[in-house]
Design an enzyme around this catalytic site. Structure first.
Site, short mmCIF file in Angstrom:
data_model
loop_
_atom_site.label_atom_id
_atom_site.label_comp_id
_atom_site.label_asym_id
_atom_site.label_seq_id
_atom_site.Cartn_x
_atom_site.Cartn_y
_atom_site.Cartn_z
N HIS A 186 0.86 -1.20 0.00
CA HIS A 186 0.00 0.00 0.00
C HIS A 186 0.88 1.24 0.00
O HIS A 186 1.92 1.29 0.65
CB HIS A 186 -0.97 0.02 1.19
CG HIS A 186 -0.30 -0.23 2.50
ND1 HIS A 186 0.09 -1.48 2.92
CD2 HIS A 186 0.07 0.61 3.49
CE1 HIS A 186 0.66 -1.41 4.09
NE2 HIS A 186 0.68 -0.15 4.47
N HIS A 241 1.03 5.19 0.92
CA HIS A 241 0.39 6.21 1.77
C HIS A 241 0.44 7.57 1.08
O HIS A 241 1.53 8.02 0.67
CB HIS A 241 1.15 6.38 3.09
CG HIS A 241 1.14 5.19 4.00
ND1 HIS A 241 0.27 5.08 5.06
CD2 HIS A 241 1.91 4.08 4.03
CE1 HIS A 241 0.51 3.95 5.71
NE2 HIS A 241 1.50 3.33 5.11
P1 5GP Z 1 2.00 0.36 7.28
O1 5GP Z 1 2.49 0.61 8.66
O2 5GP Z 1 1.86 -1.12 6.99
O3 5GP Z 1 2.74 1.09 6.21
O4 5GP Z 1 0.54 1.01 7.25
C1 5GP Z 1 -0.63 0.32 7.61
C2 5GP Z 1 -1.73 1.36 7.61
O5 5GP Z 1 -2.97 0.70 7.46
C3 5GP Z 1 -1.81 2.17 8.90
O6 5GP Z 1 -1.75 3.56 8.58
C4 5GP Z 1 -3.15 1.76 9.50
O7 5GP Z 1 -3.79 2.84 10.16
C5 5GP Z 1 -3.93 1.30 8.30
N1 5GP Z 1 -4.92 0.26 8.54
C6 5GP Z 1 -4.72 -0.91 9.22
N2 5GP Z 1 -5.84 -1.66 9.18
C7 5GP Z 1 -6.76 -0.96 8.46
C8 5GP Z 1 -8.11 -1.23 8.08
O8 5GP Z 1 -8.71 -2.27 8.39
N3 5GP Z 1 -8.73 -0.28 7.31
C9 5GP Z 1 -8.10 0.87 6.94
N4 5GP Z 1 -8.81 1.73 6.19
N5 5GP Z 1 -6.84 1.16 7.29
C10 5GP Z 1 -6.17 0.27 8.05
#
Ligand code: 5GP
Ligand code: ZN
Length: 133
Positions: free
Chosen positions: A99, A101
């Site tokens: 993903h 951001h």
């Molecule tokens: P990472 O740390 O893997 O780069 O980012 C994961 C992101 O996914 C975090 O910003 C977290 O808030 C978001 N996130 C985790 N679970 C969910 C979910 O079930 N729905 C949504 N919309 N965001 C999520």
């Protein structure tokens, strides 16, 4: 990827606040936003991280980001925007489905996303450069 939550969200099995969708990607509002409008762009197919994402999908992803980033800034009256993408737990990745951001920034929003500049000698920098040749 039966138990991957982002597979389920990207493919619409779990509802999400979708701000953009096409045949390959879905962009959703982050549930724990760093700032107002924090958006995630997810491929519908499962790739763990940037290294697994095929080149053509990466190109398409950038097209989506180029559409969404200016829209977030203009509609939300943001002052700037960070594009961040974490790969691996050591880099802060917590959901192991790729993903990107998009994080709109506002003057004095207090979001703590930047690093403290480090120090490296000329010799050390040259050594790194040599490794990458
Ligand atoms: P990472 O740390 O893997 O780069 O980012 C994961 C992101 O996914 C975090 O910003 C977290 O808030 C978001 N996130 C985790 N679970 C969910 C979910 O079930 N729905 C949504 N919309 N965001 C999520
Ligand atoms: Zn997945």
């Amino acid at each position: 990827m039966g138990d991957c939550i982002f597979c389920k969200i990207a493919n619409g099995e779990i509802p999400s606040r979708t701000v953009y969708e096409d045949e390959e990607f879905r962009a959703i509002l982050d549930l724990g936003p760093a700032t107002k409008g924090h958006t995630l762009i997810l491929p519908k197919e499962h790739f763990a991280d940037f290294f697994e994402l095929p080149e053509e999908k990466a190109h398409h992803l950038m097209d989506v980001a180029k559409k969404l980033a200016p829209k977030l800034v203009s509609r939300l009256h943001a002052d700037g925007l960070n594009i961040i993408q974490n790969n691996g737990a050591a880099a802060g990745q917590t959901v192991m489905h790729y993903h990107l951001h998009l994080i709109p920034r506002y003057e004095n929003d207090g979001a703590n996303l930047l690093w403290t500049p480090g120090k490296m000698s000329d010799e050390e920098l040259d050594e790194v450069l040599k490794t990458l040749e």
